[in-house]
Write an enzyme that holds these catalytic residues in place. Structure first.
Site, PDB file in Angstrom:
ATOM      1  N   TYR A   1     -20.145  28.932 -63.985  1.00 46.08           N
ATOM      2  CA  TYR A   1     -18.798  29.395 -64.324  1.00 46.08           C
ATOM      3  C   TYR A   1     -18.235  30.338 -63.263  1.00 46.08           C
ATOM      4  O   TYR A   1     -17.031  30.315 -62.967  1.00 46.08           O
ATOM      5  CB  TYR A   1     -18.796  30.081 -65.690  1.00 46.08           C
ATOM      6  CG  TYR A   1     -18.668  29.117 -66.852  1.00 46.08           C
ATOM      7  CD1 TYR A   1     -17.471  28.477 -67.122  1.00 46.08           C
ATOM      8  CD2 TYR A   1     -19.748  28.848 -67.684  1.00 46.08           C
ATOM      9  CE1 TYR A   1     -17.336  27.594 -68.178  1.00 46.08           C
ATOM     10  CE2 TYR A   1     -19.644  27.963 -68.747  1.00 46.08           C
ATOM     11  CZ  TYR A   1     -18.429  27.340 -68.991  1.00 46.08           C
ATOM     12  OH  TYR A   1     -18.310  26.452 -70.043  1.00 46.08           O
TER      13      TYR A   1
ATOM     14  N   HIS B   1     -14.235  27.169 -70.820  1.00 49.87           N
ATOM     15  CA  HIS B   1     -14.857  28.112 -71.753  1.00 49.87           C
ATOM     16  C   HIS B   1     -14.077  28.225 -73.057  1.00 49.87           C
ATOM     17  O   HIS B   1     -14.654  28.258 -74.142  1.00 49.87           O
ATOM     18  CB  HIS B   1     -14.971  29.488 -71.091  1.00 49.87           C
ATOM     19  CG  HIS B   1     -15.699  30.500 -71.921  1.00 49.87           C
ATOM     20  ND1 HIS B   1     -15.056  31.295 -72.866  1.00 49.87           N
ATOM     21  CD2 HIS B   1     -17.007  30.833 -71.976  1.00 49.87           C
ATOM     22  CE1 HIS B   1     -15.951  32.078 -73.450  1.00 49.87           C
ATOM     23  NE2 HIS B   1     -17.139  31.817 -72.932  1.00 49.87           N
TER      24      HIS B   1
END
Length: 245
Positions: free
Chosen positions: A28, A40
């Site tokens: 991420y 997310h």
């Protein structure tokens, strides 16, 4: 698309033995901020299911486990494979890793030495795949006294094929916004396989590792190869590679 990253620790790299969440955080942090927020917070949706549509392998290389400390120490080259059917994600993770030049895994760091991009195109309705991280297929069962629990499954058990096919169809619908092609997906284990236990953020998850034969519509087999087999792919489960039989 599969991207194989070659990482080089300075000396050695010691991280917790249960490191899936650490690699997930590194992924991420390596992609574009807007894309990371989308994956997310939202992801690709099919009905009430949301998918990140990427998977990653276990860390591969020479290692030593310290059971008392609960850590694993890697030496020399460490390989990490990340796969996705989404071009934007693949471009972002490749650019992010190369631009930073280093990957932080918890408190450890490794240099990103190189990457190799592989387009594993499925051209027939029968392929063999090897798991690079455990493939999770599960169903929810209910206790007589109330409450529910997850029953983790492996190839050959009842409902395994049905659950795997349903998962692939939902991923296809989430990415392309249309129904997946007709045809059943069948799974057959090739050789010996094992069920592995992984502790992900204090939750024990069981996944199958081994070589499997998949048969079915090429579009769904392609989704399995790129997005991963089963559930929890973005947590480090179900990453696979095509192998010669």
């Amino acid at each position: 698309m599969h991207i194989c990253f070659s990482l080089r620790p300075e000396g050695s790299m010691e991280i917790p033995l249960q490191y899936n969440h650490i690699v997930q955080a590194a992924v991420y942090s390596s992609i574009d901020a807007d894309l990371a927020a989308f994956l997310h917070d939202q992801g690709y949706q099919s009905g009430n299911r949301r998918f990140k549509l990427f998977a990653f392998s276990r860390l591969m290389g020479r290692f030593q486990i310290d059971k008392e400390k609960g850590t694993i120490r890697f030496f020399d080259e460490v390989r990490l494979v990340i796969s996705s059917p989404v071009d934007q994600f693949c471009q972002s993770i490749a650019n992010g890793m190369l631009t930073k030049g280093r990957l932080r895994l918890g408190t450890a760091e490794a240099e990103v030495e190189k990457l190799v991009v592989r387009q594993l195109k499925v051209g027939e309705e029968r392929i063999a795949v090897r798991t690079l991280s455990p493939a999770v297929i599960r169903k929810t069962l209910y206790k007589p006294e109330g409450g529910r629990y997850s029953c983790y499954m492996q190839p050959g058990e009842p409902d395994y094929d049905t659950l795997l096919e349903s998962n692939l169809r939902k991923k296809y619908e989430a990415l392309y916004g249309q129904a997946a092609p007709e045809g059943n997906v069948k799974v057959r284990r090739l050789g010996r396989g094992d069920m592995r236990l992984v502790n992900y953020k204090n939750t024990v998850i069981k996944g199958y590792t081994g070589v499997m034969e998949l048969s079915g519509p090429t579009e769904l087999l392609q989704m399995a190869v790129d997005a991963g087999l089963g559930s929890k792919n973005s947590q480090g489960f179900g990453c696979v590679e095509v192998v010669e039989r």
